[in-house]
Design a protein around this motif. Structure first.
Motif, PDB file in Angstrom:
ATOM      1  N   ILE A  14      -7.008  -4.693   3.874  1.00 56.12           N
ATOM      2  CA  ILE A  14      -6.861  -4.904   2.431  1.00 56.12           C
ATOM      3  C   ILE A  14      -6.144  -6.227   2.159  1.00 56.12           C
ATOM      4  N   TYR A  15      -5.104  -6.503   2.961  1.00 58.86           N
ATOM      5  CA  TYR A  15      -4.361  -7.761   2.772  1.00 58.86           C
ATOM      6  C   TYR A  15      -5.277  -8.964   2.971  1.00 58.86           C
ATOM      7  N   TYR A  16      -6.009  -9.009   4.093  1.00 63.77           N
ATOM      8  CA  TYR A  16      -6.882 -10.160   4.369  1.00 63.77           C
ATOM      9  C   TYR A  16      -7.999 -10.265   3.341  1.00 63.77           C
ATOM     10  N   LEU A  54      -5.627   3.650  -0.096  1.00 60.18           N
ATOM     11  CA  LEU A  54      -4.787   4.295   0.897  1.00 60.18           C
ATOM     12  C   LEU A  54      -4.373   5.671   0.393  1.00 60.18           C
ATOM     13  N   VAL A  55      -4.655   6.701   1.180  1.00 62.17           N
ATOM     14  CA  VAL A  55      -4.221   8.067   0.859  1.00 62.17           C
ATOM     15  C   VAL A  55      -2.969   8.344   1.677  1.00 62.17           C
ATOM     16  N   TRP A  89      -2.211   1.430   9.090  1.00 62.92           N
ATOM     17  CA  TRP A  89      -1.769   0.039   9.217  1.00 62.92           C
ATOM     18  C   TRP A  89      -2.975  -0.896   9.277  1.00 62.92           C
ATOM     19  N   GLU A  90      -4.001  -0.500  10.004  1.00 60.75           N
ATOM     20  CA  GLU A  90      -5.214  -1.313  10.083  1.00 60.75           C
ATOM     21  C   GLU A  90      -5.881  -1.440   8.718  1.00 60.75           C
ATOM     22  N   LEU A  91      -5.865  -0.349   7.967  1.00 57.75           N
ATOM     23  CA  LEU A  91      -6.437  -0.382   6.623  1.00 57.75           C
ATOM     24  C   LEU A  91      -5.660  -1.348   5.730  1.00 57.75           C
ATOM     25  N   ASP A 121       5.334  -5.521   5.853  1.00 53.00           N
ATOM     26  CA  ASP A 121       4.697  -6.604   6.607  1.00 53.00           C
ATOM     27  C   ASP A 121       3.593  -5.965   7.441  1.00 53.00           C
ATOM     28  N   VAL A 122       2.336  -6.248   7.100  1.00 57.51           N
ATOM     29  CA  VAL A 122       1.221  -5.526   7.715  1.00 57.51           C
ATOM     30  C   VAL A 122       0.886  -6.036   9.112  1.00 57.51           C
ATOM     31  N   VAL A 123       1.445  -7.157   9.525  1.00 54.53           N
ATOM     32  CA  VAL A 123       1.228  -7.664  10.883  1.00 54.53           C
ATOM     33  C   VAL A 123       2.306  -7.133  11.819  1.00 54.53           C
ATOM     34  N   ARG A 124       3.546  -7.219  11.395  1.00 58.15           N
ATOM     35  CA  ARG A 124       4.662  -6.737  12.231  1.00 58.15           C
ATOM     36  C   ARG A 124       4.857  -5.216  12.135  1.00 58.15           C
ATOM     37  N   LYS A 125       4.195  -4.609  11.160  1.00 57.74           N
ATOM     38  CA  LYS A 125       4.306  -3.167  10.959  1.00 57.74           C
ATOM     39  C   LYS A 125       5.750  -2.738  10.734  1.00 57.74           C
ATOM     40  N   GLU A 126       6.380  -3.403   9.773  1.00 55.79           N
ATOM     41  CA  GLU A 126       7.762  -3.117   9.431  1.00 55.79           C
ATOM     42  C   GLU A 126       7.961  -3.409   7.947  1.00 55.79           C
TER      43      GLU A 126
END
Length: 266
Positions: A82-84, A8-9, A76-78, A47-52
């Protein structure tokens, strides 16, 4: 602003960061969807799903909030990717299932099969190509302690379709004898599809055998811990009753004296 699939940049406070090291929850059965990374010595938790921001007592809340404000949809998609990817890698590399804990109380293990991704919600299905299309394989297992079967039910879906739909094909794999069987009487096996699958995953018998053994071990551990808890609770009740006086309030909570309630026949 371009990002690689593992980096992530991020421009933050007039400084550009190349973030390559990410922290995710090490529990493979957890689906908290939280990812963390450092900006200098400050931990950001998202939280990469809730974007918060994600609640984390050691993370810096103010910095995390600022990062939430500047992240683009693409970033956020990146982070979600990465999380999954990291979580699935963690699941695929499980060596010892005996150290894992899962509460099976909400699953009817004795009445049906258990999908692997019910226990490991971030486990990604195996995807392979067949006749120009991509297929995903979902696996489910019998964990009934009274059953010693060596079977796994495999369900095949078009990779782009929802797994909530009826699968295109089902079959049973006897991984002990390395043979495929119909799931229901009268089912016809798609041998071309199966051939593409086995070619794409030559270690399929060993792979599903390990998963089945791992789930059985986790369920046995759960049953043993449940028996231990029940034994402790029973001993506590017995101790409570053994110390109660006849004129004391009954431990059952009725409000009556012990001699007129549970101790009436003693």
């Amino acid at each position: 602003m371009e990002d690689n699939l593992d980096r992530l940049v991020l421009s933050f406070d007039d400084k550009e960061y190349q973030i390559e090291n990410f922290r995710i929850c090490p529990n493979p059965t957890c689906d908290c969807t939280t990812i963390g990374f450092l900006l200098d010595d400050v931990l950001v938790s998202l939280d990469v799903v809730r974007k918060e921001i994600a609640e984390n007592p050691v993370a810096d809340r103010e910095t995390s909030e600022k990062v939430v404000e500047i992240l683009t949809d693409e970033q956020w998609e990146l982070l979600l990717y990465i999380y999954y990817d990291e979580k699935n890698l963690l699941i695929e590399n499980i060596e010892d299932y005996s150290c894992l804990r899962y509460d099976f109380s909400n699953l009817s293990v004795e009445q049906g099969n258990i999908f692997y991704d019910w226990i490991f919600p971030n486990a990604q299905p195996f995807v392979f190509e067949h006749e120009g299309a991509f297929f995903a394989v979902v696996d489910q297992y019998c964990l009934n302690p009274e059953c010693s079967c060596k079977h796994v039910i495999l369900s095949f879906y078009k990779a782009e379709e929802s797994f909530q739909k009826t699968p295109l094909k089902n079959c049973v794999l006897d991984y002990q004898k390395n043979r495929f069987l119909p799931l229901e009487e009268g089912d016809v096996l798609d041998w071309k599809l199966i051939a593409s699958f086995t070619k794409a995953k030559p270690s399929y018998t060993r792979f599903y055998k390990k998963r089945h053994a791992g789930l059985r071990l986790m369920y046995d551990t759960y049953l043993q811990s449940r028996v231990s808890r029940e034994k402790i609770e029973q001993e506590a009740i017995i101790n409570a009753f053994s110390k109660i006086g006849r004129n004391d309030p009954c431990p059952c909570g009725s409000g009556k004296k012990y001699k007129k309630c549970c101790g009436a026949n003693k």
